[in-house]
Design a protein around this motif. Structure first.
Motif, PDB file in Angstrom:
ATOM      1  N   LYS A  48       0.824  -1.199   0.000  1.00 13.05           N
ATOM      2  CA  LYS A  48       0.000   0.000   0.000  1.00 13.05           C
ATOM      3  C   LYS A  48       0.860   1.251   0.000  1.00 13.05           C
ATOM      4  O   LYS A  48       0.503   2.261  -0.600  1.00 13.05           O
ATOM      5  N   ALA A  49       1.985   1.196   0.706  1.00 11.94           N
ATOM      6  CA  ALA A  49       2.870   2.359   0.767  1.00 11.94           C
ATOM      7  C   ALA A  49       3.738   2.492  -0.469  1.00 11.94           C
ATOM      8  O   ALA A  49       4.465   3.448  -0.609  1.00 11.94           O
ATOM      9  N   LYS A  50       3.653   1.474  -1.365  1.00 10.59           N
ATOM     10  CA  LYS A  50       4.448   1.472  -2.600  1.00 10.59           C
ATOM     11  C   LYS A  50       5.931   1.640  -2.297  1.00 10.59           C
ATOM     12  O   LYS A  50       6.615   2.475  -2.881  1.00 10.59           O
ATOM     13  N   VAL A  51       6.425   0.864  -1.358  1.00  7.31           N
ATOM     14  CA  VAL A  51       7.815   0.968  -0.948  1.00  7.31           C
ATOM     15  C   VAL A  51       8.713   0.454  -2.051  1.00  7.31           C
ATOM     16  O   VAL A  51       8.484  -0.617  -2.596  1.00  7.31           O
ATOM     17  N   VAL A  52       9.756   1.192  -2.380  1.00  9.72           N
ATOM     18  CA  VAL A  52      10.665   0.796  -3.445  1.00  9.72           C
ATOM     19  C   VAL A  52      11.528  -0.364  -2.979  1.00  9.72           C
ATOM     20  O   VAL A  52      11.767  -0.545  -1.798  1.00  9.72           O
ATOM     21  N   SER A  53      12.043  -1.149  -3.911  1.00  6.96           N
ATOM     22  CA  SER A  53      12.880  -2.289  -3.552  1.00  6.96           C
ATOM     23  C   SER A  53      14.278  -1.823  -3.205  1.00  6.96           C
ATOM     24  O   SER A  53      14.646  -0.678  -3.461  1.00  6.96           O
ATOM     25  N   VAL A  54      15.079  -2.741  -2.660  1.00 11.40           N
ATOM     26  CA  VAL A  54      16.429  -2.383  -2.240  1.00 11.40           C
ATOM     27  C   VAL A  54      17.337  -2.111  -3.413  1.00 11.40           C
ATOM     28  O   VAL A  54      18.417  -1.594  -3.255  1.00 11.40           O
ATOM     29  N   THR A  55      16.921  -2.469  -4.607  1.00 14.87           N
ATOM     30  CA  THR A  55      17.791  -2.268  -5.764  1.00 14.87           C
ATOM     31  C   THR A  55      17.222  -1.250  -6.742  1.00 14.87           C
ATOM     32  O   THR A  55      17.645  -1.187  -7.874  1.00 14.87           O
ATOM     33  N   THR A  56      16.255  -0.474  -6.312  1.00 15.39           N
ATOM     34  CA  THR A  56      15.664   0.519  -7.192  1.00 15.39           C
ATOM     35  C   THR A  56      16.710   1.544  -7.606  1.00 15.39           C
ATOM     36  O   THR A  56      17.429   2.069  -6.785  1.00 15.39           O
ATOM     37  N   LYS A  57      16.777   1.824  -8.886  1.00  9.99           N
ATOM     38  CA  LYS A  57      17.725   2.804  -9.403  1.00  9.99           C
ATOM     39  C   LYS A  57      17.001   4.111  -9.699  1.00  9.99           C
ATOM     40  O   LYS A  57      15.800   4.120  -9.984  1.00  9.99           O
ATOM     41  N   PRO A  58      17.711   5.230  -9.645  1.00  9.12           N
ATOM     42  CA  PRO A  58      17.082   6.503  -9.964  1.00  9.12           C
ATOM     43  C   PRO A  58      16.484   6.479 -11.361  1.00  9.12           C
ATOM     44  O   PRO A  58      17.117   6.020 -12.307  1.00  9.12           O
ATOM     45  N   ASP A  59      15.261   6.963 -11.479  1.00  7.47           N
ATOM     46  CA  ASP A  59      14.583   6.989 -12.761  1.00  7.47           C
ATOM     47  C   ASP A  59      15.236   8.016 -13.669  1.00  7.47           C
ATOM     48  O   ASP A  59      15.624   9.094 -13.249  1.00  7.47           O
ATOM     49  N   SER A  60      15.354   7.691 -14.932  1.00  7.36           N
ATOM     50  CA  SER A  60      16.009   8.598 -15.877  1.00  7.36           C
ATOM     51  C   SER A  60      15.217   9.879 -16.086  1.00  7.36           C
ATOM     52  O   SER A  60      15.738  10.863 -16.601  1.00  7.36           O
ATOM     53  N   SER A  61      13.944   9.856 -15.671  1.00  6.57           N
ATOM     54  CA  SER A  61      13.123  11.049 -15.838  1.00  6.57           C
ATOM     55  C   SER A  61      13.212  11.987 -14.644  1.00  6.57           C
ATOM     56  O   SER A  61      12.514  12.976 -14.572  1.00  6.57           O
ATOM     57  N   SER A 171      21.896  18.700  -3.607  1.00  7.74           N
ATOM     58  CA  SER A 171      20.591  18.548  -4.237  1.00  7.74           C
ATOM     59  C   SER A 171      20.078  17.108  -4.132  1.00  7.74           C
ATOM     60  O   SER A 171      20.841  16.148  -4.311  1.00  7.74           O
ATOM     61  N   THR A 172      18.790  16.985  -3.845  1.00  8.00           N
ATOM     62  CA  THR A 172      18.131  15.669  -3.859  1.00  8.00           C
ATOM     63  C   THR A 172      17.137  15.591  -5.016  1.00  8.00           C
ATOM     64  O   THR A 172      16.266  14.721  -5.038  1.00  8.00           O
ATOM     65  N   ASP A 173      17.278  16.497  -5.992  1.00  8.46           N
ATOM     66  CA  ASP A 173      16.353  16.522  -7.121  1.00  8.46           C
ATOM     67  C   ASP A 173      16.419  15.257  -7.963  1.00  8.46           C
ATOM     68  O   ASP A 173      15.481  14.954  -8.701  1.00  8.46           O
ATOM     69  N   TRP A 174      17.523  14.535  -7.855  1.00 10.68           N
ATOM     70  CA  TRP A 174      17.666  13.308  -8.652  1.00 10.68           C
ATOM     71  C   TRP A 174      16.736  12.202  -8.148  1.00 10.68           C
ATOM     72  O   TRP A 174      16.517  11.207  -8.838  1.00 10.68           O
ATOM     73  N   ILE A 175      16.182  12.379  -6.949  1.00  9.20           N
ATOM     74  CA  ILE A 175      15.213  11.420  -6.406  1.00  9.20           C
ATOM     75  C   ILE A 175      13.814  11.987  -6.611  1.00  9.20           C
ATOM     76  O   ILE A 175      13.489  13.042  -6.075  1.00  9.20           O
ATOM     77  N   LYS A 176      12.975  11.299  -7.357  1.00  7.88           N
ATOM     78  CA  LYS A 176      11.616  11.757  -7.616  1.00  7.88           C
ATOM     79  C   LYS A 176      10.821  11.814  -6.311  1.00  7.88           C
ATOM     80  O   LYS A 176      11.111  11.087  -5.361  1.00  7.88           O
ATOM     81  N   SER A 177       9.817  12.658  -6.269  1.00 11.91           N
ATOM     82  CA  SER A 177       9.052  12.895  -5.047  1.00 11.91           C
ATOM     83  C   SER A 177       8.493  11.617  -4.453  1.00 11.91           C
ATOM     84  O   SER A 177       8.599  11.376  -3.240  1.00 11.91           O
ATOM     85  N   GLU A 178       7.880  10.774  -5.271  1.00 13.51           N
ATOM     86  CA  GLU A 178       7.271   9.555  -4.749  1.00 13.51           C
ATOM     87  C   GLU A 178       8.323   8.647  -4.120  1.00 13.51           C
ATOM     88  O   GLU A 178       8.135   8.121  -3.016  1.00 13.51           O
ATOM     89  N   GLU A 182       8.804   7.726  -0.016  1.00 14.21           N
ATOM     90  CA  GLU A 182       8.831   6.331   0.429  1.00 14.21           C
ATOM     91  C   GLU A 182      10.110   6.024   1.205  1.00 14.21           C
ATOM     92  O   GLU A 182      10.088   5.329   2.225  1.00 14.21           O
ATOM     93  N   MET A 183      11.229   6.568   0.717  1.00 17.59           N
ATOM     94  CA  MET A 183      12.507   6.375   1.396  1.00 17.59           C
ATOM     95  C   MET A 183      12.467   6.993   2.796  1.00 17.59           C
ATOM     96  O   MET A 183      12.866   6.353   3.786  1.00 17.59           O
ATOM     97  N   ILE A 184      11.980   8.230   2.909  1.00 16.66           N
ATOM     98  CA  ILE A 184      11.906   8.903   4.198  1.00 16.66           C
ATOM     99  C   ILE A 184      10.961   8.161   5.137  1.00 16.66           C
ATOM    100  O   ILE A 184      11.239   8.028   6.340  1.00 16.66           O
ATOM    101  N   LEU A 185       9.856   7.645   4.607  1.00 17.67           N
ATOM    102  CA  LEU A 185       8.912   6.886   5.433  1.00 17.67           C
ATOM    103  C   LEU A 185       9.585   5.653   6.027  1.00 17.67           C
ATOM    104  O   LEU A 185       9.501   5.402   7.234  1.00 17.67           O
TER     105      LEU A 185
END
Length: 501
Positions: A48-61, A171-178, A182-185
């Motif tokens: 439900k929290a849409k938690v990213v996996s341990v190997t999630t890479k920064p999205d190119s967008s 800058s933390t702009d390389w990490i998308k808001s969503e 999730e990381m901070i949560l």
């Protein structure tokens, strides 16, 4: 059991998010049984929290694909978490590197490398284990207190996202808001639930948690939570904690729990504020100086440089009659140093396994955030002048100024001498003390008296022999003078010689 390992390990390798119905009991490594308790339901909160996996890479967008870039604008009000400058890191990179726990955006890029690097570095396996453990904690609180608490926590993070991002000096702009939310949560929930279980009687799942089965794991987590790059803003944690404490039967506040966990509850004023855990540990030390806000404000002003250019080491100062005294035997975190009437009062320096890691991170924080009031750096520089060789360490150990738990005295000397490499010091809080010490050493009278004491009165037997020798010498001298006087008087009383015919 071997068959159960295959799906999860394949998911990790492919970077697939853990689903609601996937078992976690088969993960390779020593954490396998600690990922979820035998009675813990496989809750759907992670999904439900849409938690990213341990190997999630920064999205190119993402707004920027490069981590470590400075922000376009700097928030002086909020910024307090920094990446350690390379001039400090290159001296001892391990001192700034988490041993098993990654917290915050400055460490987020390491998660993308964890799977591949874990094949050659077991520390990265611990990173992956801890990411899964964070999800376990999120599941635990949702199971115990309901899904609403997770929703409330996420809403707070979304509201404070701008403040959180501006707390970091890059800058933390390389990490998308969503992904950022999730990381901070995950990181926040882990920190809160870890401390609540460790320091209160709310041990609902503590018996099922491998972190508390092995004391060395909890200790390592505490050590990682002091690292400068491994921080979340304390204001955020305190705000999130209020949602937890509504459901807890305890009179403790989150601040009480934190101070007790870091063993500083009796060493800090109630009104004292801090920005994060590294800042807390530094402020506890600085508070021992007893400085007022006005004094600290003046210390920040651009005065002529007052850095210590030279200071004799402990062995030479001892040869000039300087006495070393432990100024505060009850508080090993003190920075209070004073020199008066030939007595140098200095706090006890405890050299143990984690001393260098803690001090390096406190000094890195001061180099970045408190350059004009770098009191911990000033203290270490002063100590570095006192300690050149193992003879200096041996002297200070005998005087009770150093407690050496590292073994050989040379280990302490090497550690202290390396701590100051890369430092940039603008002014020293101990400049006047260093000046008085140098003047004391330059006095020939002080050195002569000290030599007399060291050579002829170094212990009871030597002093007794010296006094006896002086007494004998005086008696001999008195006897000689008396004999001369007696002869002189005899000559005066003898009759005059008869005249020659």
């Amino acid at each position: 059991m071997a068959k159960e390992k295959q799906p999860l390990m394949r998911d990790l390798e492919q970077g697939i998010e853990l689903g609601e119905n996937e078992t976690r009991s088969g993960h390779a490594g020593r954490w396998s049984e600690g990922l979820i308790g035998p009675q813990s339901p496989k809750h759907g909160t992670v999904h439900k929290a849409k938690v990213v996996s341990v190997t999630t890479k920064p999205d190119s967008s993402s707004r920027s694909e490069i981590s470590g870039i400075w922000p376009s604008s700097f928030s002086e009000e909020y910024c307090c978490i920094y990446r350690v400058p390379n001039r400090l890191r290159r001296v001892n990179p391990e001192a700034y590197t988490p041993q098993m726990l990654l917290i915050g955006p400055l460490q987020h890029s390491k998660k993308a490398e964890a799977l591949e690097l874990s094949k050659t570095d077991s520390r990265y396996l611990d990173y992956m284990n801890m990411e899964l453990h964070k999800k376990k904690y999120l599941n635990d609180i949702a199971d115990i207190y309901g899904d609403k608490i997770v929703t409330d926590l996420m809403n707070i993070i979304k509201t404070d996202e701008k403040f959180i991002r501006e707390s970091y000096a890059e800058s933390t702009d390389w990490i998308k808001s969503e992904e950022f939310e999730e990381m901070i949560l995950l990181d926040s929930v882990f920190i809160l639930w870890f401390f609540i279980q460790a320091e209160t009687n709310q041990n609902i799942r503590k018996g099922e948690d491998i972190v508390f089965w092995e004391p060395c794991l909890a200790t390592t987590i505490l050590e990682d939570l002091i690292l400068l790059e491994n921080q979340l803003p304390y204001a955020l944690l305190e705000r999130l904690s209020k949602k937890f404490f509504l459901n807890l039967t305890t009179k403790d506040t989150f601040r009480d729990i934190i101070l007790r966990a870091f063993k500083v509850e009796s060493k800090i004023k109630e009104e004292m504020k801090f920005r994060h855990f590294t800042d807390l540990v530094r402020r506890v030390r600085v508070e021992t100086l007893g400085l007022t806000e006005e004094t600290i404000r003046k210390a920040k002003e651009l005065d002529p440089p007052t850095t210590i250019k030279s200071l004799h080491n402990a062995d030479k100062l001892d040869s000039a009659g300087v006495k070393f005294v432990n100024v505060d035997q009850k508080n090993e975190l003190s920075l209070l140093i004073d020199f008066e009437d030939g007595i140098l009062k200095i706090p006890c320096f405890i050299a143990e396994d984690n001393t260098e890691r803690i001090l390096r991170n406190l000094m890195a924080l001061e180099q970045c955030h408190y350059p004009g009031t770098a009191f911990v750096c000033n203290y270490i520089v002063f100590l570095d002048f006192l300690i050149d060789t193992e003879q200096d360490v041996d002297l200070l150990v005998k005087k009770g100024v150093i407690k050496n738990w590292l073994g050989h005295q040379e280990s302490v000397a090497k550690m202290v001498n390396k701590l100051c490499l890369g430092l940039v010091e603008f002014k020293s809080h101990y400049y006047d003390i260093a000046t008085r010490l140098n003047n004391h050493y330059d006095s020939r009278c002080n050195r002569s008296i000290a030599t007399l004491r060291r050579v002829y009165f170094k212990d009871l037997w030597t002093g007794t022999a010296t006094v006896a020798a002086v007494v004998i010498l005086l008696l001999t001298l008195i006897g000689t003078v008396a004999s001369v006087l007696q002869v002189t008087q005899s000559d005066d009383k003898s009759p005059p010689a008869p005249p020659l015919a």
